[in-house]
Every structure is written in C-alpha cells, then in structure tokens.
Write a protein that holds these residues in place. Structure first.
Motif, PDB file in Angstrom:
ATOM      1  N   VAL A   1      43.275  39.002  45.639  1.00 21.06           N
ATOM      2  CA  VAL A   1      42.764  37.280  46.044  1.00 21.06           C
ATOM      3  C   VAL A   1      43.751  36.444  45.037  1.00 21.06           C
ATOM      4  CG1 VAL A   1      41.031  35.771  46.294  1.00 21.06           C
ATOM      5  CG2 VAL A   1      40.742  37.817  47.295  1.00 21.06           C
ATOM      6  N   ALA A   2      43.674  36.605  43.837  1.00 27.51           N
ATOM      7  CA  ALA A   2      44.250  36.104  42.737  1.00 27.51           C
ATOM      8  C   ALA A   2      46.030  36.029  43.053  1.00 27.51           C
ATOM      9  CB  ALA A   2      44.091  36.459  41.565  1.00 27.51           C
ATOM     10  N   ARG A   3      46.265  37.049  43.414  1.00 27.66           N
ATOM     11  CA  ARG A   3      47.867  37.287  43.575  1.00 27.66           C
ATOM     12  C   ARG A   3      48.243  36.299  44.966  1.00 27.66           C
ATOM     13  NH1 ARG A   3      47.453  42.520  42.417  1.00 27.66           N
ATOM     14  NH2 ARG A   3      47.542  43.275  44.652  1.00 27.66           N
ATOM     15  N   ALA A   4      47.347  36.617  45.998  1.00 29.82           N
ATOM     16  CA  ALA A   4      47.608  35.854  47.115  1.00 29.82           C
ATOM     17  C   ALA A   4      47.407  34.288  47.034  1.00 29.82           C
ATOM     18  CB  ALA A   4      46.400  36.092  48.239  1.00 29.82           C
TER      19      ALA A   4
ATOM     20  N   MET B   1      32.903  49.536  42.139  1.00 31.94           N
ATOM     21  CA  MET B   1      33.694  48.614  41.333  1.00 31.94           C
ATOM     22  C   MET B   1      34.712  48.357  41.264  1.00 31.94           C
ATOM     23  SD  MET B   1      31.344  46.923  39.587  1.00 31.94           S
ATOM     24  CE  MET B   1      31.135  45.862  38.117  1.00 31.94           C
ATOM     25  N   ARG B   2      35.658  49.593  41.373  1.00 27.19           N
ATOM     26  CA  ARG B   2      37.158  49.718  41.335  1.00 27.19           C
ATOM     27  C   ARG B   2      37.609  49.003  42.643  1.00 27.19           C
ATOM     28  NH1 ARG B   2      41.149  51.120  39.287  1.00 27.19           N
ATOM     29  NH2 ARG B   2      41.748  53.061  37.833  1.00 27.19           N
ATOM     30  N   GLY B   3      37.189  49.098  43.665  1.00 31.71           N
ATOM     31  CA  GLY B   3      37.531  48.213  44.913  1.00 31.71           C
ATOM     32  C   GLY B   3      37.264  46.914  44.837  1.00 31.71           C
ATOM     33  N   GLU B   4      36.229  46.381  44.135  1.00 34.09           N
ATOM     34  CA  GLU B   4      35.931  45.143  43.976  1.00 34.09           C
ATOM     35  C   GLU B   4      36.767  44.195  43.195  1.00 34.09           C
ATOM     36  OE1 GLU B   4      32.300  42.194  42.410  1.00 34.09           O
ATOM     37  OE2 GLU B   4      31.962  43.970  43.452  1.00 34.09           O
ATOM     38  N   LEU B   5      37.211  45.021  41.982  1.00 36.40           N
ATOM     39  CA  LEU B   5      38.329  44.533  41.141  1.00 36.40           C
ATOM     40  C   LEU B   5      39.727  44.534  41.723  1.00 36.40           C
ATOM     41  CD1 LEU B   5      38.980  43.783  38.372  1.00 36.40           C
ATOM     42  CD2 LEU B   5      39.290  46.095  37.717  1.00 36.40           C
ATOM     43  N   ALA B   6      39.855  45.487  42.522  1.00 28.41           N
ATOM     44  CA  ALA B   6      41.428  45.288  43.071  1.00 28.41           C
ATOM     45  C   ALA B   6      41.266  44.167  44.165  1.00 28.41           C
ATOM     46  CB  ALA B   6      41.580  46.623  44.055  1.00 28.41           C
TER      47      ALA B   6
END
Length: 107
Positions: free
Chosen positions: A11-14, A1-6
């Motif tokens: 993606v949002a920052r990009a 889960m942690r990897g998916e959130l990161a």
C-alpha cells in the motif's frame, strides 16, 4: 503478521507510485499548456533570428563586395518600377524633337 506487513508495504509503494504519477502528470500538463508552448516557440524563433543576424554579419565581414553587390541588386529590384518610369520620361525628353510640346498636359 507477515502478510499484514507485506500488505502495508505494498500500500505504501502504491501510494508513493500514485504520488509520483500525479506529479509527473501535472508536469506534463504544464509542459503542453498553450501559453508555455507559445512562449517556447517565441524563444526558439527569436533565438533563430538572432543567430541568423549574427551569421549574416559574419558573412558580410568576410565578403563585403559580394554582400554590397547583392544588396544593390535587391534595391534595384525593389525600385524597378520608379526607375523604369524615370528612364521612359528621360527617353521621351531626349527623343522629343519639339521641346514646345511637353510630355504632360499641365503645360
């Protein structure tokens, strides 16, 4: 889960960075548009001309005699050929001992 959130945060920052880049690129494109550059140049030239006129007016108020002498010399420089022709005609007229002969052919 942690990897998916990161991943989603990355993606949002990009996406945000891409949007900012596109906005900046569009602003730069508008800034270097020929019409904008031409208008900026016109504004700069008119501002410099108005500043020069104001400075010349201030100098003329401070030194009216010098400005008048310079303007007179400039006018004489521009009118040098007509003045030279006038003085030549006057010289011939004063030096001509025989007034029966005119200096032109029309009598």
């Amino acid at each position: 889960m942690r990897g998916e959130l990161a991943y989603r945060e990355a993606v949002a920052r990009a996406d945000l960075a891409r949007a900012q880049f596109l906005t900046t690129a569009e602003e730069a494109k508008q800034r270097v548009a020929p019409a904008r550059l031409k208008q900026d140049l016109k504004d700069r030239i008119s501002g410099a001309a108005l500043d020069g006129v104001a400075r010349a007016a201030a100098q003329a108020q401070q030194r009216p005699v010098a400005i008048g002498a310079a303007a007179g010399a400039f006018v004489l420089f521009l009118a040098r050929r007509p003045l030279t022709a006038l003085f030549r005609r006057l010289f011939v007229r004063f030096r001509n001992p025989n007034p029966d002969y005119s200096e032109s052919d029309d009598g």
